[in-house]
Design a protein around this motif. Structure first.
Motif, PDB file in Angstrom:
ATOM      1  N   MET A   1      53.979  83.461  28.953  1.00  0.00           N
ATOM      2  CA  MET A   1      54.521  84.821  28.946  1.00  0.00           C
ATOM      3  C   MET A   1      53.448  85.816  28.492  1.00  0.00           C
ATOM      4  SD  MET A   1      58.247  84.193  27.205  1.00  0.00           S
ATOM      5  CE  MET A   1      59.348  82.896  27.797  1.00  0.00           C
ATOM      6  N   ARG A   2      52.706  85.438  27.456  1.00  0.00           N
ATOM      7  CA  ARG A   2      51.702  86.344  26.894  1.00  0.00           C
ATOM      8  C   ARG A   2      50.498  86.532  27.812  1.00  0.00           C
ATOM      9  NH1 ARG A   2      47.085  85.693  25.226  1.00  0.00           N
ATOM     10  NH2 ARG A   2      47.282  83.431  25.197  1.00  0.00           N
ATOM     11  N   ASN A   3      50.066  85.448  28.469  1.00  0.00           N
ATOM     12  CA  ASN A   3      48.780  85.530  29.178  1.00  0.00           C
ATOM     13  C   ASN A   3      48.910  85.975  30.631  1.00  0.00           C
ATOM     14  OD1 ASN A   3      49.587  83.285  30.696  1.00  0.00           O
ATOM     15  ND2 ASN A   3      47.964  81.941  29.971  1.00  0.00           N
TER      16      ASN A   3
ATOM     17  N   ASP B   1      41.668  78.254  36.777  1.00  0.00           N
ATOM     18  CA  ASP B   1      41.026  77.298  37.692  1.00  0.00           C
ATOM     19  C   ASP B   1      42.014  76.795  38.734  1.00  0.00           C
ATOM     20  OD1 ASP B   1      38.664  77.570  36.302  1.00  0.00           O
ATOM     21  OD2 ASP B   1      38.908  75.714  35.147  1.00  0.00           O
ATOM     22  N   PHE B   2      43.260  76.534  38.297  1.00  0.00           N
ATOM     23  CA  PHE B   2      44.273  76.056  39.237  1.00  0.00           C
ATOM     24  C   PHE B   2      44.514  77.084  40.339  1.00  0.00           C
ATOM     25  CE2 PHE B   2      48.627  76.347  40.727  1.00  0.00           C
ATOM     26  CZ  PHE B   2      48.840  75.094  41.246  1.00  0.00           C
ATOM     27  N   PHE B   3      44.760  78.332  39.970  1.00  0.00           N
ATOM     28  CA  PHE B   3      45.064  79.338  40.980  1.00  0.00           C
ATOM     29  C   PHE B   3      43.861  79.632  41.870  1.00  0.00           C
ATOM     30  CE2 PHE B   3      48.743  80.736  38.231  1.00  0.00           C
ATOM     31  CZ  PHE B   3      49.712  80.407  39.166  1.00  0.00           C
ATOM     32  N   LYS B   4      42.666  79.589  41.298  1.00  0.00           N
ATOM     33  CA  LYS B   4      41.483  79.798  42.133  1.00  0.00           C
ATOM     34  C   LYS B   4      41.380  78.702  43.189  1.00  0.00           C
ATOM     35  CE  LYS B   4      36.487  80.579  41.982  1.00  0.00           C
ATOM     36  NZ  LYS B   4      36.234  79.751  43.165  1.00  0.00           N
ATOM     37  N   THR B   5      41.527  77.440  42.773  1.00  0.00           N
ATOM     38  CA  THR B   5      41.461  76.321  43.717  1.00  0.00           C
ATOM     39  C   THR B   5      42.582  76.396  44.737  1.00  0.00           C
ATOM     40  OG1 THR B   5      40.433  74.916  42.035  1.00  0.00           O
ATOM     41  CG2 THR B   5      41.475  73.812  43.901  1.00  0.00           C
ATOM     42  N   ASN B   6      43.786  76.716  44.267  1.00  0.00           N
ATOM     43  CA  ASN B   6      44.948  76.774  45.146  1.00  0.00           C
ATOM     44  C   ASN B   6      44.811  77.899  46.172  1.00  0.00           C
ATOM     45  OD1 ASN B   6      48.242  77.842  45.140  1.00  0.00           O
ATOM     46  ND2 ASN B   6      47.722  75.771  45.776  1.00  0.00           N
ATOM     47  N   LEU B   7      44.418  79.069  45.721  1.00  0.00           N
ATOM     48  CA  LEU B   7      44.245  80.193  46.651  1.00  0.00           C
ATOM     49  C   LEU B   7      43.146  79.900  47.657  1.00  0.00           C
ATOM     50  CD1 LEU B   7      44.633  83.201  44.191  1.00  0.00           C
ATOM     51  CD2 LEU B   7      46.115  82.693  46.136  1.00  0.00           C
ATOM     52  N   ASP B   8      42.055  79.300  47.200  1.00  0.00           N
ATOM     53  CA  ASP B   8      40.967  78.944  48.118  1.00  0.00           C
ATOM     54  C   ASP B   8      41.474  77.982  49.195  1.00  0.00           C
ATOM     55  OD1 ASP B   8      39.179  80.549  46.803  1.00  0.00           O
ATOM     56  OD2 ASP B   8      38.193  78.899  45.710  1.00  0.00           O
ATOM     57  N   ALA B   9      42.291  77.011  48.808  1.00  0.00           N
ATOM     58  CA  ALA B   9      42.810  76.039  49.777  1.00  0.00           C
ATOM     59  C   ALA B   9      43.733  76.712  50.788  1.00  0.00           C
ATOM     60  CB  ALA B   9      43.551  74.920  49.051  1.00  0.00           C
ATOM     61  N   LEU B  10      44.600  77.592  50.316  1.00  0.00           N
ATOM     62  CA  LEU B  10      45.518  78.286  51.227  1.00  0.00           C
ATOM     63  C   LEU B  10      44.759  79.186  52.189  1.00  0.00           C
ATOM     64  CD1 LEU B  10      48.420  79.231  48.761  1.00  0.00           C
ATOM     65  CD2 LEU B  10      48.245  77.234  50.238  1.00  0.00           C
ATOM     66  N   LYS B  11      43.793  79.913  51.652  1.00  0.00           N
ATOM     67  CA  LYS B  11      43.026  80.832  52.521  1.00  0.00           C
ATOM     68  C   LYS B  11      42.143  80.058  53.493  1.00  0.00           C
ATOM     69  CE  LYS B  11      41.524  83.238  48.970  1.00  0.00           C
ATOM     70  NZ  LYS B  11      40.810  84.279  48.181  1.00  0.00           N
TER      71      LYS B  11
ATOM     72  N   ASP C   1      43.546  71.485  27.183  1.00  0.00           N
ATOM     73  CA  ASP C   1      42.857  71.942  25.981  1.00  0.00           C
ATOM     74  C   ASP C   1      42.871  73.475  25.924  1.00  0.00           C
ATOM     75  OD1 ASP C   1      42.204  69.379  25.044  1.00  0.00           O
ATOM     76  OD2 ASP C   1      40.445  69.293  26.348  1.00  0.00           O
ATOM     77  N   ASN C   2      42.633  74.108  27.074  1.00  0.00           N
ATOM     78  CA  ASN C   2      42.650  75.572  27.151  1.00  0.00           C
ATOM     79  C   ASN C   2      43.565  75.950  28.306  1.00  0.00           C
ATOM     80  OD1 ASN C   2      42.006  78.314  27.942  1.00  0.00           O
ATOM     81  ND2 ASN C   2      40.225  78.170  26.600  1.00  0.00           N
ATOM     82  N   LEU C   3      44.760  76.385  27.984  1.00  0.00           N
ATOM     83  CA  LEU C   3      45.776  76.629  29.001  1.00  0.00           C
ATOM     84  C   LEU C   3      45.364  77.728  29.965  1.00  0.00           C
ATOM     85  CD1 LEU C   3      48.629  76.141  30.136  1.00  0.00           C
ATOM     86  CD2 LEU C   3      49.469  77.832  28.482  1.00  0.00           C
ATOM     87  N   THR C   4      44.913  78.861  29.452  1.00  0.00           N
ATOM     88  CA  THR C   4      44.588  79.987  30.326  1.00  0.00           C
ATOM     89  C   THR C   4      43.464  79.631  31.284  1.00  0.00           C
ATOM     90  OG1 THR C   4      45.324  81.588  28.664  1.00  0.00           O
ATOM     91  CG2 THR C   4      43.848  82.387  30.388  1.00  0.00           C
ATOM     92  N   THR C   5      42.409  79.012  30.775  1.00  0.00           N
ATOM     93  CA  THR C   5      41.286  78.622  31.630  1.00  0.00           C
ATOM     94  C   THR C   5      41.737  77.641  32.703  1.00  0.00           C
ATOM     95  OG1 THR C   5      39.686  78.959  29.857  1.00  0.00           O
ATOM     96  CG2 THR C   5      39.005  77.537  31.668  1.00  0.00           C
ATOM     97  N   ALA C   6      42.556  76.677  32.333  1.00  0.00           N
ATOM     98  CA  ALA C   6      43.044  75.691  33.300  1.00  0.00           C
ATOM     99  C   ALA C   6      43.901  76.353  34.372  1.00  0.00           C
ATOM    100  CB  ALA C   6      43.833  74.603  32.586  1.00  0.00           C
TER     101      ALA C   6
END
Length: 386
Positions: free
Chosen positions: A301-303, A261-271, A253-258
């Motif tokens: 590309m834009r965001n 959230d994806f990168f936050k979760t992913n980075l948290d898991a890696l760290k 529904d909201n690409l940027t927000t999703a």
């Protein structure tokens, strides 16, 4: 119901809109807010004039000069402060701030300061069905010739790909992929030892094999979290991780927000697994949407600047991709110009790793944009080019 425009002069009278705009500029527009304290009125005047040359926003209150300046202008500001002021306190202070905002990617044998110098990252696919260069590099002579061209051009990293992940790709076994890439990794390491080697793979057995061979970077379109055995393997190495967002199986529904959230979760898991954040770079995953080569790619590309607050290098990985066909009906062989245009936009908005097929053209793009971004006129400036 109605809508009216707020005049810029009245912006400070609104309920926090000016403050929100300032915070957004600092987070997403590569701007820095600096405050200088100067007791001498002549020094304040000289500083205000200097910031005017940098096209910066400036306010003066008593002994304090506050300014909003583009991050790209910091090296010039540091240099001019050293030239125009008898003491080096201001220049050293700006230098310290500049260093604090540097983004590094620690990848195997390398520490890439992508703020000081963007990383051009050469693609060398040895899979016969890769979307652009499939079958072009199919034997040792052609692969080493291409690697030599990268090395001669000063490209720091070459990425070997043995399994295409183009839309509707056919998966090969890990054993086949290892047999496909390993001879070339060994040969490139032997002939071009200073060339960084990345491998594009999402398979655990392939990761194990190439890590044993001493590669510097692993690029995983599945973001390293689809197999619980990946993270312990990677934690015990010093390899750089390129972690990618993909959405082929879902819509948003909201690409940027999703994506945030994806990168936050992913980075948290890696760290959390013990992987140093300095080893991680991000890839938005352009070309990996639910609708192949759809308009979601243009949004990504834009965001790109929305992910700058993660303070990790962001890759521009759009070379020759299908958006050129989407808009203009261009065959893959004719997409260089649109690739360079889109790369330029993303580069100016914060992408600092360029994963490309076309090296010389990309070097020209980066050199020209860096020259433009860092060009501020001072009457005493020596011309570099006549």
């Amino acid at each position: 119901m109605k809508v009216t425009e707020i005049n810029a002069d009245d912006l400070s009278q609104t309920n926090g809109l000016a403050e929100a705009a300032l915070l957004d500029a600092i987070k997403h527009q590569r701007q820095l807010a600096l405050m200088f304290e100067l007791d001498n009125a002549d020094d304040r005047t000289r500083l205000v004039n200097l910031m005017g040359n940098l096209d910066a926003v400036v306010t003066v209150a008593g002994n304090t000069v506050q300014t909003l300046v583009n991050e790209a202008a910091l090296p010039v500001l540091e240099q001019q402060l050293s030239r125009q002021f008898d003491h080096n306190v201001l220049a050293k202070g700006v230098g310290t701030i500049r260093q604090q905002h540097e983004i590094h990617w620690q990848a195997g044998r390398f520490d890439f300061n992508v703020t000081a110098k963007p990383l051009i990252y050469g693609i060398l696919n040895v899979s016969p069905d890769s979307f652009y260069d499939g079958g072009r590099y199919h034997d040792m002579d052609s692969v080493l010739k291409r690697a030599g061209e990268f090395a001669q051009a000063g490209v720091p990293v070459v990425e070997i790909g043995g399994q295409t992940t183009r839309p509707h790709f056919t998966e090969i076994t890990p054993e086949t992929e290892i047999q496909r890439v390993m001879p070339y990794i060994k040969a490139i390491k032997a002939q071009y030892p200073d060339l960084g080697i990345a491998v594009d793979t999402y398979k655990l057995p392939v990761m194990k094999a190439v890590l044993d061979e001493g590669v510097d970077i692993i690029n995983d379109v599945n973001a390293f979290t689809d197999n619980s055995d990946k993270l312990p393997l990677l934690t015990s190495s010093n390899v750089g991780l390129l972690t990618m967002h993909e959405s082929r199986a879902r819509e948003y529904d909201n690409l940027t927000t999703a994506m945030i959230d994806f990168f936050k979760t992913n980075l948290d898991a890696l760290k959390h697994a013990g992987i140093d954040e300095q080893r991680i770079a991000l890839d938005e995953g352009i070309g990996y949407a639910k609708v192949a080569d759809g308009y979601q790619d243009f949004t990504m590309m834009r965001n790109i600047n929305q992910f700058l607050p993660f303070e990790r290098p962001i890759m521009i990985a759009i070379s020759r991709k299908g958006f050129g066909h989407k808009l203009f009906g261009l065959a893959k062989e004719d997409r260089l110009s649109v690739t360079l245009i889109a790369e330029a936009y993303m580069y100016l908005h914060g992408g600092r790793i360029l994963r490309v097929h076309d090296i010389e053209e990309t070097k020209q793009l980066v050199t020209l944009l860096d020259t433009i971004e860092g060009s501020y006129w001072f009457p005493d400036r020596t011309e570099m080019h006549q």
